[in-house]
Design a protein around this motif. Structure first.
Motif, PDB file in Angstrom:
ATOM      1  N   ARG B 120      80.058  11.100 -33.166  1.00 18.82           N
ATOM      2  CA  ARG B 120      79.127  12.251 -33.516  1.00 18.82           C
ATOM      3  C   ARG B 120      78.150  11.941 -34.472  1.00 18.82           C
ATOM      4  NH1 ARG B 120      82.916  16.275 -34.352  1.00 18.82           N
ATOM      5  NH2 ARG B 120      83.092  16.517 -32.087  1.00 18.82           N
ATOM      6  N   LYS B 121      78.960  11.245 -35.460  1.00 17.03           N
ATOM      7  CA  LYS B 121      77.929  11.061 -36.466  1.00 17.03           C
ATOM      8  C   LYS B 121      76.940  10.086 -36.321  1.00 17.03           C
ATOM      9  CE  LYS B 121      78.556   9.270 -41.345  1.00 17.03           C
ATOM     10  NZ  LYS B 121      77.347   8.344 -41.254  1.00 17.03           N
ATOM     11  N   THR B 122      77.021   8.999 -35.512  1.00 20.64           N
ATOM     12  CA  THR B 122      75.993   8.172 -35.074  1.00 20.64           C
ATOM     13  C   THR B 122      75.013   8.950 -34.378  1.00 20.64           C
ATOM     14  OG1 THR B 122      77.839   6.534 -34.500  1.00 20.64           O
ATOM     15  CG2 THR B 122      75.745   6.086 -33.797  1.00 20.64           C
ATOM     16  N   LEU B 124      74.175  12.158 -34.739  1.00 24.30           N
ATOM     17  CA  LEU B 124      73.513  13.018 -35.715  1.00 24.30           C
ATOM     18  C   LEU B 124      72.632  11.961 -36.599  1.00 24.30           C
ATOM     19  CD1 LEU B 124      76.392  15.568 -36.565  1.00 24.30           C
ATOM     20  CD2 LEU B 124      74.306  15.836 -35.248  1.00 24.30           C
ATOM     21  N   ASP B 125      73.058  10.781 -36.932  1.00 25.44           N
ATOM     22  CA  ASP B 125      72.091  10.046 -37.757  1.00 25.44           C
ATOM     23  C   ASP B 125      70.737   9.749 -37.102  1.00 25.44           C
ATOM     24  OD1 ASP B 125      74.001   9.972 -39.896  1.00 25.44           O
ATOM     25  OD2 ASP B 125      74.611   8.026 -39.389  1.00 25.44           O
ATOM     26  N   LEU B 126      71.030   9.332 -35.757  1.00 22.71           N
ATOM     27  CA  LEU B 126      69.943   9.079 -34.976  1.00 22.71           C
ATOM     28  C   LEU B 126      68.958  10.247 -34.830  1.00 22.71           C
ATOM     29  CD1 LEU B 126      71.595   6.975 -31.940  1.00 22.71           C
ATOM     30  CD2 LEU B 126      69.601   6.195 -33.559  1.00 22.71           C
ATOM     31  N   SER B 128      68.484  12.607 -36.777  1.00 24.28           N
ATOM     32  CA  SER B 128      67.834  12.886 -38.066  1.00 24.28           C
ATOM     33  C   SER B 128      66.779  11.742 -38.344  1.00 24.28           C
ATOM     34  CB  SER B 128      68.537  12.856 -39.350  1.00 24.28           C
ATOM     35  OG  SER B 128      69.386  11.888 -39.621  1.00 24.28           O
ATOM     36  N   GLU B 129      67.022  10.594 -37.861  1.00 23.39           N
ATOM     37  CA  GLU B 129      66.122   9.463 -38.122  1.00 23.39           C
ATOM     38  C   GLU B 129      64.954   9.420 -37.141  1.00 23.39           C
ATOM     39  OE1 GLU B 129      67.877   5.531 -37.713  1.00 23.39           O
ATOM     40  OE2 GLU B 129      65.934   4.393 -38.188  1.00 23.39           O
ATOM     41  N   TYR B 130      65.113   9.888 -35.961  1.00 28.72           N
ATOM     42  CA  TYR B 130      63.958  10.081 -35.121  1.00 28.72           C
ATOM     43  C   TYR B 130      63.311  11.228 -34.713  1.00 28.72           C
ATOM     44  CZ  TYR B 130      64.897   5.018 -34.435  1.00 28.72           C
ATOM     45  OH  TYR B 130      65.276   3.792 -34.520  1.00 28.72           O
ATOM     46  N   HIS B 158      69.540   3.521 -30.258  1.00 34.05           N
ATOM     47  CA  HIS B 158      70.796   3.201 -30.787  1.00 34.05           C
ATOM     48  C   HIS B 158      71.358   1.727 -30.696  1.00 34.05           C
ATOM     49  CE1 HIS B 158      74.999   3.503 -32.027  1.00 34.05           C
ATOM     50  NE2 HIS B 158      75.403   3.085 -30.782  1.00 34.05           N
TER      51      HIS B 158
END
Lengths: 370, 524, 303
Positions: B120-122, B124-126, B128-130, B158
């Motif tokens: 899930r964290k992966t 959410l990081d993606l 926010s990044e894109y 990813h």
């Protein structure tokens, strides 16, 4: 194109059978039998050579007739898209129904009684096939599993009836209905051995007048499958039910019809078996007769003419194997048959893979096609 | 210009029946948006599947980032930073968004179990990044196509892709979603210096998004150039290989004939239970061709299936030839005098295991001369009939005993059209008749339809191909999200207006779309 | 009468038999669900089970050790699994035809070998030596029934839990499922769906081999011709009923085990040949219920 396909098919069928027979020989060798002697006694048992030739040929013909009926029964349901594995159960119920009716009709003219018994057999068989057919067509319940289950149900049920409520009063018989009046039984067709005229050596075979009925049914089903609009529509439904519906064919209804016909044929065979060979309902009359024919149908891809022809081949093998008696178990032939199925099933995949490889190596050939 | 990031050198791809790529050499440069265009079956997807390692070319070589690819596998391609978003999404419907994004490289706890929290964290990081918003815990089968595509893009990002292949990404999108997708593409190219290859056959999209464009036709690369040096007209002629595709038909306005099919207030659900036809009413008259224009997936399939009895409508009335056809079976509706060329010929239009003869006779087997008393099949007559149709429709095959499954798309469609047209019914429902069909077969099928119109038949033509609709229709309606959004006379309407209507856009929206697209092109 | 029947059926003994009988189906069902998850349902379970049972009995007799017998049965099962994989994955054969042919082939082969080995029909009764059985746990006595449970029963339950974890908590399970639901999705991320399918098929062979070994070394103590009595098909029905979820399949198998045990119990009241039909009728009804539920759910969703 199609004839080329057919030749390729027949060729690989021949090779597959040879490989399967070789595997059978290997099995005999491993299990301590002499394969040459084994196959020799098999050929003898099938009636091609040897002193008991006449009787053996009769048995072979009868076994072939059995395979034709069961094979066509598989094929007629499969052509409409339902895989009937439940022929065994349908056969049992048909047998029980007709034998029971026969015991009630004692004294009635066989001209009236026999058609009635036949009708009873056909009805019992098709009603029992109707259950899984409706479940498949209306509720999409896998028919292979349901028919297997129903086989066990029918076999146990018939055994119960034959040992319980319908048991004969005759002494010495543990399971079976009352004896069927001899005027209802099918007569054996006796082969006399031409060399030996002595009455003692005139031997009976399993071939009875029931083959006339079987021949008629075979003719009818072959005609139905390959030369009628009904057979044509069943075929289209089995190939692609969505297309069948689209073109205005009631595919689900035809699936049921296919199963009804299939069940009726099995029921009829159940009657022939018991009326001809056991003279009563014998709950152990079938040693998985249906599955032998089903395998033939699978090998011949449900084509009626192919099944009829191939049935003679496997009928001979099977009869030969049974008369090999105790030395070599007749299961050998089932093994040979299933190996043929494996090989034929793999064959298509292997050819397809080779085709892809071939196209990679020789692009120019395919270019012309494309 | 810098070194190419991807180079194809004389690449050929031979399938058992078709040469899909023929000696293709092409360079793609880092940081550009490259559009690959061509008609159906031109070999675009095959070429990109080679780059992504799904196919091994039969000849030639591919160089990525200065290194020649030796073993063709997707694993290899991913390791080289290539990502592909396929036309049919490569998502497992019953999995969540997070499960799909990390599929194949899942975060684990103790080296064994899947870590739900890390996944899930992966995601959410993606996100926010894109800046691509998705819910990591949503199940993919519950998402709309636009969101699914977003998940696909995130999935490739990813995996660290810097070369992104998009196969027909806009085919299933609404104009707004297309707009958003293009904004995303521009952003990742600008900010992350990615290289994007986009496969399409929509010319205005090429003009809107790409820096360079390559045109493919029949397995060959016809040309590659900067987008700014070409225009839509030039690209179109490169794609089809002719200046003008097909000559128009001359025709007279149909007289106001009696209605053949009337549909009122029809509601139909799709396979997933969603209402995809939302209150459609129209009348089809004898002697006219009524065209239904729309982007695929706007309810055309369900509308046609309801009309022909293959799908039960929820609400509404249908009459065919003055007989009530609502909820009737396909066979019954056919008996009212309707035949149907379905959009999906492979699974609905033919039985692939049956021969050409059997397919041509299907549906007529109970009639004279094919049967005696409706029971006995006269095989000789069937064959004789099939041979005549075979010649008349110029079906290319070894003979009438050929299995239909082995035919090419165009020949298979000829079998369908031949069968349906020979029912001689007054009403014809025709869906996507020329999809994936070569130009010659297309012209042939069009002529057959005009003949039928001349005989006074009523024809409903559903197509995603505007050229086809303009060529054939007497009247056109547009369908958008299950509703009819406009009616036009093709003789006097500019196609832009029809295009707007089938996008569900008012005039202003469309202009905005084009303006921003133009601005962005200059930008990059 | 009805009260009597109730007390007769709901006894500790029945529940014991339920577990004993269900374990055959549970193990086979676990195997079947691995292939179903990978998108190629194997209906040839009976064939693999009967081969496993045969191998286990013969090897156990030869070696005098049930462990060796069990391991050999598992190996034979996996061999069959590999063969199934080759036929269905590599050569793209119809999985139903292969499954049906599997059953006939294996029953014929084991019967052939049995009759060749000791010339006997029916079942394996060695003249010398004995078939070493899988040990049982003695759990005490309830009333006057001694509670003995084969160690395969708790093992099967542990395996159900492990399968549940494997399928829903590990990447491996996800890949296995993905290879069945959308093979190209898996391929496109660089994992081989065919490899997963092979593993599923091998796993199926493993579990069916175990099931067969339990059948001839635990549930009964010798090999009989065609001894699975279509229990493999019952397992397939349980997998359909439990939608390939290990715990649900387990519960379905228990239901079957209960009917089987209750039918045995009822033999005092009813003819045993008649009660023998109950488990099969029960299985058909089970399939009917799940299909009807599906239809009703669909109707509800549509309205």
């Amino acid at each position: 194109m199609k004839s080329k396909e057919r030749i390729q098919y027949l060729l690989s069928l021949g090779v597959s059978i040879l490989i399967a027979l070789a595997i059978g020989a290997l099995l005999m060798l491993v299990s301590g039998h002499d394969p040459v002697q084994g196959y020799r006694s098999l050929i003898e048992g099938a009636g091609f050579i040897g002193p008991r030739k006449a009787q053996a040929i009769g048995n072979t013909l009868y076994k072939s007739a059995q395979l034709i009926i069961t094979g066509l029964a598989t094929a007629v349901a499969s052509s409409a898209g339902v895989f009937n594995v439940g022929g065994e159960g349908q056969m049992y119920l048909g047998a029980l129904g007709s034998c029971y009716l026969a015991t009630l009709l004692v004294g009635v003219s066989p001209w009236i009684a026999m058609p009635l018994c036949f009708l009873a057999a056909v009805l019992c068989g098709s009603v029992y096939a109707f259950i899984p057919a409706v479940m498949k067509v209306k509720l999409n319940i896998n028919e292979v599993i349901s028919t297997i289950m129903l086989n066990s149900v029918a076999i146990f049920f018939c055994a119960y009836m034959a040992k319980g409520p319908l048991k004969t009063t005759e002494r010495g018989i543990t399971a079976g209905t009352q004896r069927i009046s001899s005027v209802f039984q099918f007569d054996r067709i006796i082969f006399s051995n031409s060399d030996v005229l002595s009455e003692r050596l005139r031997m009976k075979s399993n071939l009875t007048t029931s083959v006339i009925w079987i021949a008629l049914i075979t003719l009818l089903i072959w005609y139905l499958m390959s030369h009628t609009t009904l057979g044509y529509r069943m075929n289209l439904s089995g190939q692609n039910s969505r297309f069948a519906r689209f073109i205005g064919i009631r595919a689900d209804w035809l699936g049921i019809v296919g199963m009804l016909i299939s069940g009726a044929m099995c029921g009829a065979l159940g009657m022939f078996e018991n009326f001809a060979l056991h003279s009563r309902f014998n709950p152990e009359f079938s040693n998985e007769i249906y599955f032998d024919g089903m395998l033939v149908a699978m090998i011949m891809r449900y084509r009626p003419l192919g099944i009829i022809l191939m049935s003679f081949f496997f009928g001979a093998l099977k009869t030969g194997a049974v008369s090999m008696q105790q030395d070599i178990p007749s299961e050998l032939i089932l093994i040979v048959q299933s190996v043929v199925i494996f090989l034929m099933a793999a064959q298509e995949g292997i050819v397809a893979r080779l085709r892809v490889k071939h196209a990679r190596k020789h692009p120019s050939i395919a270019k012309e096609v494309g | 210009m810098s070194e190419p990031i991807v180079s194809f050198h004389h690449v050929s791809m031979q399938f058992p029946d078709v040469l899909a790529n023929d000696d293709i050499s092409l360079d793609i440069y880092p940081g550009e948006v490259f559009a690959l265009i061509g008609e159906n079956g031109a070999g675009k997807s095959t070429l990109m599947n080679i780059l992504f390692g799904m196919n091994k070319p039969t000849d030639g070589s591919v160089v990525v980032k200065g290194e020649e690819i030796r073993s063709f596998s997707t694993r290899e391609a991913i390791a080289r930073g290539i990502g592909m978003v396929h036309q049919h999404f490569m998502l497992v419907p019953s999995f969540t968004v997070a499960q799909n994004i990390v599929l194949g490289c899942e975060p684990r706890v103790n080296g064994f179990a899947y870590s739900f929290s890390a996944a899930r964290k992966t995601v959410l990081d993606l996100v926010s990044e894109y800046g691509l918003q998705v819910d990591p815990d949503a199940q993919v089968e519950d998402l709309g196509v636009g969101l699914q595509q977003r998940v696909e893009i995130l999935k490739t990002l990813h995996r660290g892709a810097d070369i992104l292949i998009l196969d027909e990404p806009t085919a299933v999108l609404t104009p707004q979603e297309t707009d958003e997708l293009f904004a995303v593409i521009r952003r990742i190219v600008r900010e992350k210096n990615m290289t994007v290859i986009i496969i399409t056959h929509k010319l205005y999209e090429v003009m809107a998004i790409s820096d360079r464009v390559g045109v493919m036709r029949q397995g060959r690369l016809v040309g590659a150039c900067r987008t700014s040096e070409v225009n839509e007209h030039l690209l179109a002629s490169m794609m089809v290989g002719k200046e003008v595709l097909l000559e128009p038909f001359s025709r007279e306005k149909p007289a106001d004939a009696a209605p053949a099919v009337t549909v009122s207030d029809l509601f139909v659900r799709d396979d997933r239970g969603l209402m995809s036809v939302n209150g459609i009413s129209f009348t089809l008259r004898y002697g006219e061709i009524l065209g239904v224009a729309g982007v695929e997936g706007n309810g055309q399939r369900e509308l046609v299936e309801a009309l022909t009895g293959l799908r039960k409508p929820v609400r509404g009335e249908i009459t065919v030839n003055e007989q009530r056809a609502t909820r009737a079976s396909p066979g019954r509706i056919r008996s009212f005098g309707l035949s149907h060329v379905p959009e999906d010929r492979m699974t609905t239009g033919v039985s692939r295991d049956a021969t050409i003869t059997e397919n041509l006779v299907a549906g007529k087997e109970g009639r004279k001369p094919f049967s005696f008393l409706g029971l006995h099949l006269r095989k000789g007559k069937m064959k004789q009939y099939a041979r005549s149709v075979f010649d008349l429709f110029d079906i290319r095959a070894a003979g009438v005993n050929t299995r239909v499954g082995t035919l090419s798309g165009g020949n298979m469609q000829k079998v369908v059209v031949a069968r349906e047209f020979s029912f001689d019914t007054p009403v014809l429902i025709i869906s996507q008749p020329t999809r994936g069909v070569d130009v010659g077969a297309m012209d042939f099928i069009h002529r057959q339809m005009m003949n039928k119109r001349g005989e006074g038949c009523a024809i409903l033509l559903v197509s995603a191909d505007l050229d086809e609709l303009f060529r054939l229709s007497d009247r056109m309606v547009t369908i958008y999200e299950g509703r009819l959004t406009g009616e036009f006379d093709p003789a006097v309407t500019p196609r832009e207006e029809v295009g707007r209507s089938m996008m569900g856009l008012t005039g202003e929206d469309r202009t905005r779309f084009e303006k921003t697209a133009a601005a962005d092109t200059r930008d990059t | 009468m009805a009260g009597d029947m109730f007390h007769l059926v709901f006894t500790p003994g029945t529940f014991l038999n339920m577990f004993n009988s269900a374990t055959v189906v549970i193990l086979a069902g676990l195997g079947c669900l691995l292939t179903d998850q990978a998108g190629m349902m194997n209906i040839g379970l009976d064939g693999i089970m009967v081969s496993g049972a045969f191998t286990a009995a013969i090897v156990s007799w030869l070696s005098g050790s049930w462990i060796v017998g069990l391991l050999c049965a598992v190996c034979v099962g996996m061999l069959f699994g590999l063969f199934y994989g080759l036929m269905v994955i590599r050569w793209k054969s119809d999985e139903f035809i292969i499954g049906v042919a599997f059953n006939i082939f294996a029953v014929a082969l084991t019967t052939f070998l049995l009759r060749s080995i000791d010339g006997q029909k029916g079942s394996f009764h060695p003249a010398t030596g004995f078939v070493d059985r899988i040990p049982a746990l003695h759990l005490g006595v309830i009333g006057d029934t001694p509670i003995n449970i084969s160690i395969m029963v708790p093992l099967a339950i542990v395996l159900v839990i492990l399968c549940q974890i494997l399928m829903y908590r590990t990447p491996f399970g996800f890949w296995l499922h993905a290879s069945g639901e959308h093979a190209d999705a898996l391929r496109s991320v660089g994992r081989s769906p065919d490899m997963m399918k092979y593993l599923g098929s091998l796993g199926c062979g493993l579990f069916c081999g175990l099931s067969g070994a339990y059948l001839s070394l635990g549930y009964l103590s010798t090999f009989q011709e065609n001894m699975t009595d279509a229990k493999g098909f019952v397992a397939v029905a349980c997998v359909i009923f439990g939608r390939s979820n290990p715990v649900l399949v387990f519960l379905a198998a228990l239901l079957f085990g209960f009917i089987d045990a209750a039918a045995t119990r009822l033999q005092d009241y009813l003819n045993p040949t008649l009660t023998a039909t109950f488990p099969y009728i029960g299985t058909v009804l089970m399939m009917l219920v799940i299909a009807l539920a599906r239809v009703i759910r669909k109707k509800k969703a549509a309205s």
